[in-house]
Motif scaffolding. Structure first.
Motif, mmCIF file in Angstrom:
data_model
loop_
_atom_site.group_PDB
_atom_site.id
_atom_site.type_symbol
_atom_site.label_atom_id
_atom_site.label_comp_id
_atom_site.label_asym_id
_atom_site.label_seq_id
_atom_site.Cartn_x
_atom_site.Cartn_y
_atom_site.Cartn_z
ATOM 1 N N SER A 192 41.867 32.729 41.216
ATOM 2 C CA SER A 192 42.547 32.637 42.511
ATOM 3 C C SER A 192 43.659 33.664 42.650
ATOM 4 N N ILE A 193 44.118 34.232 41.527
ATOM 5 C CA ILE A 193 45.139 35.282 41.567
ATOM 6 C C ILE A 193 44.651 36.481 42.383
ATOM 7 N N LEU A 194 43.346 36.649 42.475
ATOM 8 C CA LEU A 194 42.761 37.785 43.185
ATOM 9 C C LEU A 194 42.844 37.670 44.702
ATOM 10 N N SER A 195 43.234 36.541 45.205
ATOM 11 C CA SER A 195 43.099 36.256 46.638
ATOM 12 C C SER A 195 43.837 37.238 47.539
ATOM 13 N N GLU A 196 44.956 37.782 47.077
ATOM 14 C CA GLU A 196 45.746 38.691 47.916
ATOM 15 C C GLU A 196 45.511 40.162 47.594
ATOM 16 N N ALA A 197 44.735 40.431 46.549
ATOM 17 C CA ALA A 197 44.598 41.806 46.064
ATOM 18 C C ALA A 197 43.807 42.684 47.025
ATOM 19 N N GLU A 198 44.450 43.776 47.453
ATOM 20 C CA GLU A 198 43.766 44.787 48.264
ATOM 21 C C GLU A 198 43.360 45.988 47.408
#
Length: 327
Positions: A43-49
């Motif tokens: 879920s850490i990936l949710s904001e990664a652009e």
């Protein structure tokens, strides 16, 4: 400002000298992650652009990418991307860049050092002194001037080596069936057959990619045809050489040397003659970027980020088609 993540084994190894500069353009919303931490908490990936990665990048398959709906670009501060790209990755049209060229430069630098040392028969003399506890009075070596260097494959690294060799008084010959005479002329090399490379080269340096077509390309007969006191260098892939045939020839011909930074398997099996043959030098895959050299890969990715943000074409962009031919 785009939101980003670092995901790799050793953040400081690659990005330690450039992370502050990268941070001027990317909002890193959490501390650097590892493959293990991301797989445990995807879920850490949710904001990664954007993702800055390197050795230890997780497999970017459909299962993991569903947690990264905003992902636009991946900057991979290492070499080959084959270990983590998938069909699902390509289908999402995510921009990908790799520092393979920076890693390749380290390989080319190492290769040059070994070519020059080999033309002086350096390793042969080192072994003699250690074995006999005395110096040689008569030193028989080709030397650099007027020597012939054979390059197998004119991919990125092979071409870098050729560029380096332009500064020395040597003849450079090359084997690559996909290179035109025009390209060879620009590199100041003569195209030859694979057989001629081994017959004519004082040093033969292998840079072929590990493809189905190159598996077992180098045979025992090639080694048997080498000039007296010639040297073979492999910084490419061990699978390209028929190792058992090479060993047979090296056992019979003590005058020729093999400098092997890669083998197949890697490392060699326990008890392999490669460990004790006097005319074999084994190094543990050190030709590629090590320690401070890895900072150059981070710098390449910083430069790629700036091009990406300015809408410029990436210098080291990777496509699905390009991956097929990467080593």
């Amino acid at each position: 400002m785009l939101k980003g993540l670092y995901i790799l084994n050793d953040f400081n190894l690659i990005y330690g000298s450039v992370h502050e500069e990268i941070g001027k353009y990317i909002d890193f919303y959490t501390e650097p992650q590892t493959k293990q931490s991301i797989l445990q908490t995807p879920s850490i990936l949710s904001e990664a652009e954007v993702i800055f990665s390197g050795w230890g990048c997780p497999l970017l398959d459909e299962k993991l990418l569903q947690y990264a709906p905003k992902l636009q670009a991946v900057f991979y501060g290492s070499g080959s991307v084959k270990g983590f790209v998938t069909d699902a990755f390509w289908e999402k049209n995510i921009t990908l860049s790799s520092a393979y060229a920076a890693n390749g430069l380290s390989v080319a630098e190492y290769t040059l050092s070994q070519i020059l040392f080999s033309l002086k028969r350096g390793w042969s003399f080192v072994n003699y002194v250690k074995r006999n506890h005395k110096h040689l009075r008569k030193r028989d070596a080709h030397g650099v001037y007027g020597s012939t260097i054979g390059i197998i494959s004119l991919g990125m690294i092979g071409r870098m080596v050729c560029e380096f060799l332009k500064h020395f008084d040597v003849r450079v010959i090359a084997y690559d069936p996909y290179v035109s005479q025009e390209d060879a002329s620009k590199l100041q090399v003569e195209l030859c057959s694979l057989e001629q490379i081994f017959q004519l080269g004082d040093v033969v340096s292998l840079h072929a990619p590990n493809l189905k077509e190159t598996e077992g390309l180098i045979t025992g007969s090639h080694f048997a045809s080498m000039k007296h006191n010639a040297t073979f260098i492999n910084t490419a892939r061990g699978h390209v050489v028929r190792e058992h045939e090479m060993i047979e020839v090296l056992q019979q011909r003590q005058d020729i040397f093999a400098l092997l930074d890669v083998t197949y398997p890697e490392p060699p099996v326990e008890g392999s003659p490669l460990y004790h043959l006097d005319n074999v030098i084994l190094t543990p895959h050190i030709a590629g970027a090590m320690n401070r050299e890895c900072q150059r890969m981070g710098k390449y990715m910083l430069d790629e980020l700036l091009r990406y943000l300015n809408g410029e074409e990436l210098h080291w962009g990777i496509t699905r088609e390009k991956v097929v031919n990467m080593a």
